[in-house]
Every structure is written in C-alpha cells, then in structure tokens.
Design a protein around this motif. Structure first.
Motif, PDB file in Angstrom:
ATOM      1  N   ASN A 110       0.605   4.173   1.305  1.00 39.87           N
ATOM      2  CA  ASN A 110       0.809   4.804   2.610  1.00 39.87           C
ATOM      3  C   ASN A 110       1.094   3.792   3.712  1.00 39.87           C
ATOM      4  OD1 ASN A 110       0.539   7.425   1.720  1.00 39.87           O
ATOM      5  ND2 ASN A 110      -1.669   7.526   2.114  1.00 39.87           N
ATOM      6  N   VAL A 166       0.430   0.411   6.200  1.00 42.11           N
ATOM      7  CA  VAL A 166      -0.625   0.181   7.188  1.00 42.11           C
ATOM      8  C   VAL A 166       0.042  -0.258   8.488  1.00 42.11           C
ATOM      9  CG1 VAL A 166      -0.955  -2.207   6.391  1.00 42.11           C
ATOM     10  CG2 VAL A 166      -2.773  -1.063   7.666  1.00 42.11           C
ATOM     11  N   VAL A 172      -5.680  -6.057  -3.840  1.00 44.40           N
ATOM     12  CA  VAL A 172      -5.394  -4.918  -2.967  1.00 44.40           C
ATOM     13  C   VAL A 172      -4.473  -3.931  -3.670  1.00 44.40           C
ATOM     14  CG1 VAL A 172      -4.190  -4.238  -0.841  1.00 44.40           C
ATOM     15  CG2 VAL A 172      -5.794  -6.161  -0.817  1.00 44.40           C
ATOM     16  N   LEU A 199       0.851  -1.192   0.000  1.00 48.02           N
ATOM     17  CA  LEU A 199       0.000   0.000   0.000  1.00 48.02           C
ATOM     18  C   LEU A 199       0.884   1.239   0.000  1.00 48.02           C
ATOM     19  CD1 LEU A 199      -2.467  -1.305   2.720  1.00 48.02           C
ATOM     20  CD2 LEU A 199      -2.998  -1.056   0.294  1.00 48.02           C
ATOM     21  N   ASN A 224      -6.834   1.831   4.966  1.00 49.49           N
ATOM     22  CA  ASN A 224      -5.871   0.752   4.744  1.00 49.49           C
ATOM     23  C   ASN A 224      -5.995  -0.344   5.796  1.00 49.49           C
ATOM     24  OD1 ASN A 224      -4.933   2.101   2.533  1.00 49.49           O
ATOM     25  ND2 ASN A 224      -2.976   2.711   3.422  1.00 49.49           N
ATOM     26  N   THR A 225      -6.293   0.044   7.037  1.00 40.00           N
ATOM     27  CA  THR A 225      -6.491  -0.956   8.086  1.00 40.00           C
ATOM     28  C   THR A 225      -7.697  -1.825   7.780  1.00 40.00           C
ATOM     29  OG1 THR A 225      -5.509   0.508   9.744  1.00 40.00           O
ATOM     30  CG2 THR A 225      -6.895  -1.291  10.551  1.00 40.00           C
ATOM     31  N   ASP A 285      -5.473  -0.015  -4.438  1.00 37.04           N
ATOM     32  CA  ASP A 285      -4.646   1.071  -3.928  1.00 37.04           C
ATOM     33  C   ASP A 285      -4.068   1.913  -5.056  1.00 37.04           C
ATOM     34  OD1 ASP A 285      -3.239   2.294  -1.541  1.00 37.04           O
ATOM     35  OD2 ASP A 285      -1.502   1.710  -2.734  1.00 37.04           O
ATOM     36  N   GLY A 330      -6.340   4.791  -4.651  1.00 35.82           N
ATOM     37  CA  GLY A 330      -5.572   5.248  -3.504  1.00 35.82           C
ATOM     38  C   GLY A 330      -4.796   6.506  -3.811  1.00 35.82           C
ATOM     39  N   PRO A 331      -3.887   6.877  -2.928  1.00 35.25           N
ATOM     40  CA  PRO A 331      -3.601   6.189  -1.658  1.00 35.25           C
ATOM     41  C   PRO A 331      -4.656   6.475  -0.595  1.00 35.25           C
ATOM     42  CG  PRO A 331      -2.226   8.140  -1.868  1.00 35.25           C
ATOM     43  CD  PRO A 331      -2.988   8.030  -3.159  1.00 35.25           C
ATOM     44  N   LEU A 346      -8.959  -2.372   4.846  1.00 35.68           N
ATOM     45  CA  LEU A 346      -8.615  -3.180   3.683  1.00 35.68           C
ATOM     46  C   LEU A 346      -7.748  -4.375   4.079  1.00 35.68           C
ATOM     47  CD1 LEU A 346      -8.878  -3.334   0.591  1.00 35.68           C
ATOM     48  CD2 LEU A 346      -6.827  -1.913   0.417  1.00 35.68           C
ATOM     49  N   ALA A 347      -6.795  -4.155   4.964  1.00 34.63           N
ATOM     50  CA  ALA A 347      -5.907  -5.236   5.401  1.00 34.63           C
ATOM     51  C   ALA A 347      -6.676  -6.291   6.177  1.00 34.63           C
ATOM     52  CB  ALA A 347      -4.768  -4.669   6.242  1.00 34.63           C
ATOM     53  N   GLN A 366      -4.839   5.698   6.945  1.00 37.08           N
ATOM     54  CA  GLN A 366      -4.601   4.546   7.811  1.00 37.08           C
ATOM     55  C   GLN A 366      -5.894   3.803   8.148  1.00 37.08           C
ATOM     56  OE1 GLN A 366      -1.706   2.978   9.061  1.00 37.08           O
ATOM     57  NE2 GLN A 366      -0.939   4.182   7.337  1.00 37.08           N
TER      58      GLN A 366
END
Length: 389
Positions: free
Chosen positions: A27, A29, A347, A25, A362-363, A351, A355-356, A365-366, A359
């Motif tokens: 930025n 995570v 992912v 990603l 991205n969290t 992104d 994206g970007p 998404l993770a 947080q």
C-alpha cells in the motif's frame, strides 16, 4: 586518517534516504513522497556512488603519496576481497532465509529468484557476481570499479586525468548505444539457472561507472593538492550555479509528468530513450551534474555570497550535514549499507506475510526501519571505545 565530517554526514544522509526509497510495501507509505527523487531525476544511489568514489580516491590517493603504488594496490585488492566476501555471504543468507521461512519464496521470489541453493549454475553466478539480487547490486559494481582504480589514480597523479575522463566518457557512450547487447545475451544464457534467470543486474556498470570514476578522479586530484574547492566553487562560478538551477527547474515538471502519466504519448516516446535509469542515461547524467554542482556551490561558495538568503542556505547545509547522527552513519557506510539490505528484505517479508498494512502501520514500519540503521555504527563505536579503554 582524519575523517571529513561533512562528507560523512552527506553519505549518511544518502544511506538514510536510500533505505526510505528501497522500502517496498503493497500500500506504499506517504513518507516516501518526501524523497527528493519525486521532483528530480536524482536519487540517493547516485550521490552515494559518487561520494564513495570521491572518498576512495581521496584516501587511496593519500596512501599512494605516503606508501607508494604497491601498497595502494595491495590495499585496494584487500578491499575488493572484503566486499566480495560480504556480498556472497549476504546472498547465501538471503537464499537460506527464503527457503527456511514460511512464505519466504513468495515474499522474495522477484528479488532472489526461485532456483534452489544447490543449483550449480546459480552458485556459479553468485560467486562470479553475475547474479545480483535486488538491492545487492551496488557492491558488485564497486568491486569492478575498484579493480581499475589504482591505474586511474596514478594517471591523475601523472597529470593524465583527461585520458581517464575521456575513457570513462567513451564507455558511457557505448553503454547508451547498447553495445553491451553484443555479449550480454550470451552471458545471460551461460548463467541461466533453473528459474530461467541468468545475468541479473539493475545497473549497467558501463553507464554507472561515471559517478564513481568522476568522484574517484576528483578525490585523487584533491589528495594531490591540485584542486582548491574555494576557487572552483567561488564567485566566478556563481552564474554557472544559476544555470544548474535552471536545468533542474526544466526537468522538474518532466519528472512529475513522466512519473504520473501526464506526459503526452508522443513526447514520452521521444523522451524515454534518454531517461533509462539502468544505463545512467543522459537525463540522469545531466540532472546529477546540475544538482551536484548547485549543491556544492551552495555549500562552499554560498558562505560568502552577497545574498543573505544564499548565505542562510549555505549555513543550513553546513549545519545539517555535520550532525553527529548522520556522520556516524557515514563513518560506517559499508556496514550500514549491508544492514540496510537486511532491513529492507525484512520489511518486504513482513508486508508479504502479514500485510498489506494501512498508512499508520506502514509509517511506523518505515520510521522504525530508518531508526534501526544506527544499530551497526553504534555497536562498532561501542566496541572501538572499549578497545581504546
């Protein structure tokens, strides 16, 4: 054949942490900072490769005892063909998505290259496994390692394990001396496609065969009844476990310093040649051996240790790695690994295209990506239950 829940759970854990470390990603995570690789030169891939070799040696060793060499060899060749078909199919799927999706080339150009699907050199590289897209390189290594596994398993059963171990060490040493440069550059030019990419691999199989072959030999010796884990990881090796811990403590500050640019330049120049990840260099080998021995000793020998703290750690390890959710991932490791590649590429596309993200995004998404790992095993278990019914 009866499964071993602890090994399945451990392999599931490595799959789960592997997808976390493979998320790319813009930025970043924060949850990736929780990975154990942040404080040691040990990664999920090493553990996954070792466990794959261990279970392969165990199951094929039992098959060797039960049905003989010919049946085992036939089964190994069938497995190699299955991995080759899955690998080639997934690569062509990735290339198709790259060319069809808006922004696909931009998102995956560093992972899949930019040569068209009909480039004959690229097709040849894919079919011969010389071209290995990002995160699809472990399966190609497995195919190579499986090709020699019947011979090594037979050597273990014949009591010639020292020959197998010695040859593995010899190949690893040749890798550290960069002997492969004698032919790899020529092979690279041979498979060079229109995007100037030829021989592509993140892991040199000459170095990375060590964890797989070590696991394979231990699994075969286990199947032959020549290893009693309670004796190997018992009170007599308690001090060796302490030495393994000291090794990890020695390398922990070096890991932090090299990762964050805190290491003095003169020290880094001397340290860097021993820390090549692609070759499974000495730093990674020593740390993997230390971490593997310490973890196994805690899991087995720690159960009866005089220290209450060590016993508690051992019980905690046993509880964590026998959780049904982790065991489920481990029982279907091939399908989960293939699916994790699809998720990681997805992912990366999200992104790159939208994206970007921050947080929070991205969290989410993770965590969603990690939760989706359970889709293939749940589907397969559901189908198996229906078939039994």
């Amino acid at each position: 054949m009866k499964r071993i829940d602890f090994l399945d759970g451990l392999r599931g854990f490595f799959l789960l942490t592997m997808v976390l470390s493979h998320l790319v990603l813009q930025n970043g995570v924060w949850v990736q900072k929780l990975h154990f690789r942040e404080v040691m030169f040990v990664e999920s891939t090493q553990g996954f490769v070792f466990l794959s070799g261990l279970m392969f040696g165990l199951f094929k060793g039992r098959q060797y005892l039960r049905s003989g060499m010919q049946a085992m060899r036939k089964s190994v060749h069938a497995r190699m063909l299955e991995l080759w078909l899955w690998t080639v199919a997934l690569i062509f799927l990735g290339l198709a998505m790259r060319d069809l999706l808006p922004g696909g080339v931009m998102a995956w150009r560093n992972w899949l290259g930019t040569a068209p699907m009909d480039d004959p050199i690229r097709i040849l590289g894919i079919l011969t496994l010389a071209f290995q897209p990002t995160f699809l390189d472990i399966l190609q290594m497995y195919i190579l390692f499986m090709a020699i596994s019947p011979l090594l398993i037979r050597w273990v059963f014949d009591g010639r394990w020292m020959l197998a171990a010695g040859l593995s060490a010899l190949v690893w040493t040749a890798c550290q001396l960069q002997v492969s440069l004698l032919w790899s550059r020529g092979v690279d030019r041979l498979f060079e496609a229109s995007d100037t990419q030829g021989l592509r691999m993140a892991f040199d199989p000459m170095g990375w065969q060590v964890p797989f072959i070590a696991g394979l030999m231990l699994g075969a010796a286990w199947a032959a009844g020549r290893i009693r884990w309670e004796e190997v990881f018992g009170p007599r090796t308690r001090d060796l476990a302490l030495v393994a811990l000291l090794f990890l403590l020695l390398f922990a500050p070096l890991r932090l310093a090299s990762a964050h640019g805190w290491m003095p330049e003169a020290v880094f120049k001397a340290f860097r040649p021993f820390e090549l990840r692609s070759n499974f260099g000495p730093v990674y080998l020593l740390n993997f051996m230390a971490a593997g021995f310490l973890f196994t000793w805690l899991a087995i020998g720690g159960r009866n240790d005089p220290s209450a703290i060590v016993r508690a750690i051992s019980n905690g390890i046993g509880w964590i790695f026998t959780r049904p959710a982790l065991c489920l991932l481990g029982r279907h490791s091939l399908q989960v690994y293939l699916w994790h590649v699809v998720l990681v590429y997805g992912v990366r596309y999200i992104d790159s295209t939208w994206g970007p993200g921050g947080q929070a995004a991205n969290t989410l998404l993770a965590l969603t990506t990690m939760a989706l790992l359970w889709v293939p095993p749940l589907w397969r278990e559901r189908n198996a239950s229906r078939a039994r019914a």
